[in-house]
Design an enzyme around this catalytic site. Structure first.
Site, PDB file in Angstrom:
ATOM      1  N   LYS A 174       0.852  -1.179   0.000  1.00 17.39           N
ATOM      2  CA  LYS A 174       0.000   0.000   0.000  1.00 17.39           C
ATOM      3  C   LYS A 174       0.895   1.237   0.000  1.00 17.39           C
ATOM      4  O   LYS A 174       1.417   1.632   1.045  1.00 17.39           O
ATOM      5  CB  LYS A 174      -0.882  -0.056   1.249  1.00 17.39           C
ATOM      6  CG  LYS A 174      -2.047   0.915   1.271  1.00 17.39           C
ATOM      7  CD  LYS A 174      -1.582   2.298   1.481  1.00 17.39           C
ATOM      8  CE  LYS A 174      -2.490   3.379   1.820  1.00 17.39           C
ATOM      9  NZ  LYS A 174      -2.164   4.561   1.005  1.00 17.39           N
ATOM     10  N   GLU A 249       8.488   1.985  11.787  1.00 17.14           N
ATOM     11  CA  GLU A 249       9.543   3.022  11.816  1.00 17.14           C
ATOM     12  C   GLU A 249       8.856   4.359  11.614  1.00 17.14           C
ATOM     13  O   GLU A 249       8.143   4.547  10.632  1.00 17.14           O
ATOM     14  CB  GLU A 249      10.607   2.762  10.758  1.00 17.14           C
ATOM     15  CG  GLU A 249      11.497   1.556  11.071  1.00 17.14           C
ATOM     16  CD  GLU A 249      12.185   1.607  12.431  1.00 17.14           C
ATOM     17  OE1 GLU A 249      12.491   2.723  12.912  1.00 17.14           O
ATOM     18  OE2 GLU A 249      12.409   0.538  13.029  1.00 17.14           O
ATOM     19  N   CYS A 283      13.067  11.327   7.407  1.00 20.26           N
ATOM     20  CA  CYS A 283      12.850  10.939   8.807  1.00 20.26           C
ATOM     21  C   CYS A 283      14.134  11.140   9.599  1.00 20.26           C
ATOM     22  O   CYS A 283      14.094  11.344  10.804  1.00 20.26           O
ATOM     23  CB  CYS A 283      12.386   9.497   8.886  1.00 20.26           C
ATOM     24  SG  CYS A 283      13.505   8.352   8.088  1.00 20.26           S
ATOM     25  N   GLU A 380       8.175  17.044  15.291  1.00 20.60           N
ATOM     26  CA  GLU A 380       8.649  16.855  13.920  1.00 20.60           C
ATOM     27  C   GLU A 380       7.881  17.788  12.989  1.00 20.60           C
ATOM     28  O   GLU A 380       6.654  17.717  12.912  1.00 20.60           O
ATOM     29  CB  GLU A 380       8.428  15.398  13.499  1.00 20.60           C
ATOM     30  CG  GLU A 380       8.990  15.089  12.129  1.00 20.60           C
ATOM     31  CD  GLU A 380       8.727  13.649  11.694  1.00 20.60           C
ATOM     32  OE1 GLU A 380       7.552  13.231  11.700  1.00 20.60           O
ATOM     33  OE2 GLU A 380       9.694  12.957  11.345  1.00 20.60           O
TER      34      GLU A 380
HETATM   35  P1  NAP Z   1       1.694   8.752   7.374  1.00 22.32           P
HETATM   36  O1  NAP Z   1       0.685   9.801   7.198  1.00 22.32           O
HETATM   37  O2  NAP Z   1       1.796   8.069   8.689  1.00 22.32           O
HETATM   38  O3  NAP Z   1       1.402   7.679   6.229  1.00 22.32           O
HETATM   39  C1  NAP Z   1       2.220   6.542   6.040  1.00 22.32           C
HETATM   40  C2  NAP Z   1       1.412   5.476   5.317  1.00 22.32           C
HETATM   41  O4  NAP Z   1       0.364   5.020   6.178  1.00 22.32           O
HETATM   42  C3  NAP Z   1       0.739   5.969   4.048  1.00 22.32           C
HETATM   43  O5  NAP Z   1       0.749   4.934   3.103  1.00 22.32           O
HETATM   44  C4  NAP Z   1      -0.678   6.250   4.523  1.00 22.32           C
HETATM   45  O6  NAP Z   1      -1.634   6.205   3.503  1.00 22.32           O
HETATM   46  C5  NAP Z   1      -0.876   5.118   5.499  1.00 22.32           C
HETATM   47  N1  NAP Z   1      -1.947   5.349   6.483  1.00 22.32           N
HETATM   48  C6  NAP Z   1      -2.552   6.522   6.844  1.00 22.32           C
HETATM   49  N2  NAP Z   1      -3.475   6.310   7.791  1.00 22.32           N
HETATM   50  C7  NAP Z   1      -3.469   4.980   8.063  1.00 22.32           C
HETATM   51  C8  NAP Z   1      -4.192   4.143   8.958  1.00 22.32           C
HETATM   52  N3  NAP Z   1      -5.123   4.629   9.791  1.00 22.32           N
HETATM   53  N4  NAP Z   1      -3.914   2.809   8.965  1.00 22.32           N
HETATM   54  C9  NAP Z   1      -2.966   2.303   8.160  1.00 22.32           C
HETATM   55  N5  NAP Z   1      -2.246   3.049   7.279  1.00 22.32           N
HETATM   56  C10 NAP Z   1      -2.499   4.358   7.232  1.00 22.32           C
HETATM   57  O7  NAP Z   1       3.146   9.273   7.038  1.00 22.32           O
HETATM   58  P2  NAP Z   1       3.610  10.136   5.771  1.00 22.32           P
HETATM   59  O8  NAP Z   1       3.065  11.504   5.914  1.00 22.32           O
HETATM   60  O9  NAP Z   1       3.346   9.381   4.517  1.00 22.32           O
HETATM   61  O10 NAP Z   1       5.203  10.147   5.969  1.00 22.32           O
HETATM   62  C11 NAP Z   1       5.863  11.046   6.801  1.00 22.32           C
HETATM   63  C12 NAP Z   1       6.214  10.398   8.127  1.00 22.32           C
HETATM   64  O11 NAP Z   1       6.966   9.209   7.909  1.00 22.32           O
HETATM   65  C13 NAP Z   1       7.097  11.263   9.002  1.00 22.32           C
HETATM   66  O12 NAP Z   1       6.652  11.210  10.334  1.00 22.32           O
HETATM   67  C14 NAP Z   1       8.470  10.596   8.882  1.00 22.32           C
HETATM   68  O13 NAP Z   1       9.334  10.839   9.964  1.00 22.32           O
HETATM   69  C15 NAP Z   1       8.090   9.183   8.777  1.00 22.32           C
HETATM   70  N6  NAP Z   1       9.181   8.398   8.193  1.00 22.32           N
HETATM   71  C16 NAP Z   1       9.892   7.536   8.985  1.00 22.32           C
HETATM   72  C17 NAP Z   1      10.941   6.810   8.456  1.00 22.32           C
HETATM   73  C18 NAP Z   1      11.718   5.831   9.296  1.00 22.32           C
HETATM   74  O14 NAP Z   1      12.346   4.949   8.738  1.00 22.32           O
HETATM   75  N7  NAP Z   1      11.698   5.952  10.606  1.00 22.32           N
HETATM   76  C19 NAP Z   1      11.277   6.953   7.110  1.00 22.32           C
HETATM   77  C20 NAP Z   1      10.547   7.853   6.337  1.00 22.32           C
HETATM   78  C21 NAP Z   1       9.495   8.555   6.885  1.00 22.32           C
HETATM   79  P3  NAP Z   1      -2.134   7.582   2.786  1.00 22.32           P
HETATM   80  O15 NAP Z   1      -0.959   8.124   2.084  1.00 22.32           O
HETATM   81  O16 NAP Z   1      -3.198   7.110   1.872  1.00 22.32           O
HETATM   82  O17 NAP Z   1      -2.628   8.484   3.872  1.00 22.32           O
END
Ligand code: NAP
Ligand code: MG
Length: 480
Positions: A174, A249, A283, A380
């Site tokens: 996904k 993560e 991240c 963040e």
């Molecule tokens: P996000 O909003 O948490 O979304 C991540 C994924 O989860 C997307 O595919 C999203 O789909 C999906 N999602 C959203 N709501 C969900 C739910 N209720 N249940 C299951 N899946 C759901 O994060 P983002 O905005 O894409 O990415 C930014 C974040 O990622 C930042 O906090 C960053 O620090 C973190 N990050 C962490 C790492 C690491 O390795 N630690 C690496 C990169 C990024 P949709 O797009 O359709 O909403």
């Protein structure tokens, strides 16, 4: 403009009810670059069933034979690197150079995983009775759901998918809704490389809906998620009742410490690379730069000059050093936090405004005199905003670096090896960088955060990935 489809059981399909969503270019706000299916709950169930049906065949294939397909995928990515980087830039916004680096990383991860097919095995353990062979066997975990963010929209899916596949799992993938096309291309490449039907299934659409169905399913044996802390926590709660294996993560608020003995040029380059690289949307970005008093004035002046000199624009244009924020939401979040920083009394040295019209462009921004308790030092932002925190000495720096809920990556700039190792031992972070940017990871080394940056269950990447993507069986053979 292309209308894309999902892949379920080897068939390219629309959403069951035909619903779609648009993929937009953050550098050209009105440019729609594709239309993608908004999968229904039923579509997700079909994808899970397809992955389950494909599991025995894929799991029973010898690992080196699975590796041949991953190696082929690596070759296709190499051949299409220019086109893939352009797709990535157009939907995510990062510069062409950044996108190319990411695409090449995906290529290399497939190459690495293909080789693991020849190596990964169980252990033979010394027996405490005579006449017994005691050994372990690594089996695939089963059906794994991969839920990924938009900021590294090919590297992160590949660093999950490549180990999942080489160890014999089948996948429901996904991708993030801001960056569905590069995920689509990745799956298309695996199909071209010869992946059997149902081994990887692609589902695009709302994270809330798709994610909920995936995480709640009894037929999903593992969920590997990268994204925000708030979504990660929801996934953890929903997966618990089924004892689904979980890897999360999540966010970071990563410090880079600059000590008095640092070379200014090097410290400024590392801080700006870590803080402004990929528009601050890593991240592992350094959003807190913790500077020893003796060097602070000179460092801050040079960092401000560097920030002012950066060329912000469409990542596809030559000479552009920083692309737009990924979306209107992220753009607003960045500006909101800049306002919060000003209201909290931090000193804005440069930036803080929209950089130009047409896309979600933010100026590289530096705040000085930031107090560790301010929200801009604790939360963040995920934008090109660096908070400078001035400290008395190394102890003070480490204490402030650790005064945070997150623990993903952390850096220090110094030539004093004693201080560097003191930092490496005392910092609460899963990745430590000495005289290197806080961003950038070796694909062959374990990766994962501490504290609220991670579920702290399993590491990703390198040899560590086998722990999440396999289950271990212990076998006792009496032959005495
Ligand atoms: P996000 O909003 O948490 O979304 C991540 C994924 O989860 C997307 O595919 C999203 O789909 C999906 N999602 C959203 N709501 C969900 C739910 N209720 N249940 C299951 N899946 C759901 O994060 P983002 O905005 O894409 O990415 C930014 C974040 O990622 C930042 O906090 C960053 O620090 C973190 N990050 C962490 C790492 C690491 O390795 N630690 C690496 C990169 C990024 P949709 O797009 O359709 O909403
Ligand atoms: Mg997009």
């Amino acid at each position: 403009m292309q209308a894309f489809k999902n892949l379920i059981g080897g068939e390219w399909v629309d959403a069951a009810d035909g619903a779609t969503f648009e993929n937009r270019n953050p550098a050209k706000i009105n440019e729609v670059i594709g239309v993608f299916p908004s999968a229904t709950a039923g579509d997700v169930q079909h994808a899970i069933a397809a992955a389950k049906a494909a599991l025995p065949g894929w799991a029973n294939l010898p690992a080196p034979a699975r590796g041949v397909i991953l190696d082929k995928a690596s070759q296709i990515i190499d051949a299409r690197q220019k086109e893939l980087a352009e797709i990535l830039t157009r939907e995510e916004g990062k510069t062409r150079a950044e996108a190319t680096g990411e695409v090449l990383r995906a290529r290399d991860i497939f190459k690495y995983a293909a080789g693991e097919g020849w190596r990964a095995g169980g252990d033979v353990i010394p027996s405490n009775t005579g006449g017994e062979l005691l050994y372990t066997r690594r089996e695939p975990l089963g059906v794994v759901a991969l839920v990924t963010p938009w900021n590294f929209p090919i590297a992160i899916p590949v660093w999950k998918m490549a180990p999942a596949l080489i160890y014999g799992n089948t996948v429901v993938f996904k991708p993030a809704s801001f960056t569905p096309e590069i995920g689509y291309r990745l799956v298309e490449i695996l199909v071209e490389a010869g992946l059997p039907k149902g081994v990887v299934n692609l589902i695009t659409g709302s994270g809330r809906l798709v994610g909920d169905v995936l995480v709640a399913s009894k037929d999903v044996n593992g969920v590997s998620f990268t994204g925000s802390y708030s979504v990660g926590m929801k996934i953890y709660e929903k997966a618990m009742p089924n004892l689904t294996r979980i890897q999360l993560e999540m966010g970071g608020k990563n410090p880079m410490i600059v000590l008095n003995d640092a070379k200014i040029d090097m410290a400024v380059n590392l801080a700006s690379m870590s803080g402004f690289g990929v528009t601050g949307q890593a991240c592992t970005a350094a959003s807190r730069v913790i500077v020893e008093e003796g060097i602070a004035d000179e460092f801050v002046a040079a960092l401000t000059a560097k920030a002012r000199s950066m060329v912000v624009g469409d990542g596809l244009e030559t000479g552009v050093q920083m692309g737009p924020a990924v979306s209107e939401d992220q753009f607003k979040t960045d500006l909101d936090y800049i306002k919060i920083g000003k209201d909290e009394g931090a000193k804005l040295l440069t930036g803080g405004e929209r950089a130009k019209d047409g896309g979600y462009y933010i100026q590289p921004t530096v705040f000085d005199e930031v107090d560790i308790k301010m929200r801009i030092a604790q939360e963040e932002i995920f934008g090109p905003v660096i908070s400078v925190i001035r400290v008395k000495n190394l102890d003070d720096a480490i204490e402030k670096a650790n005064d945070i809920e997150f623990g993903l990556s952390a850096g220090i700039v110094t030539n004093d090896m004693q201080k560097a190792f003191t930092f490496a031992n005392r910092i609460d972070a899963g990745v430590v960088k000495i005289n290197e940017p806080t961003t950038g990871l070796a694909l062959q080394a374990p990766f994962g955060g501490f504290k609220n940056s991670s579920a702290n269950t399993f590491k990703e990447q390198g040899a560590a990935a086998i722990e999440f993507y396999t289950r271990t069986k212990t076998i006792y053979v009496g032959h005495g």
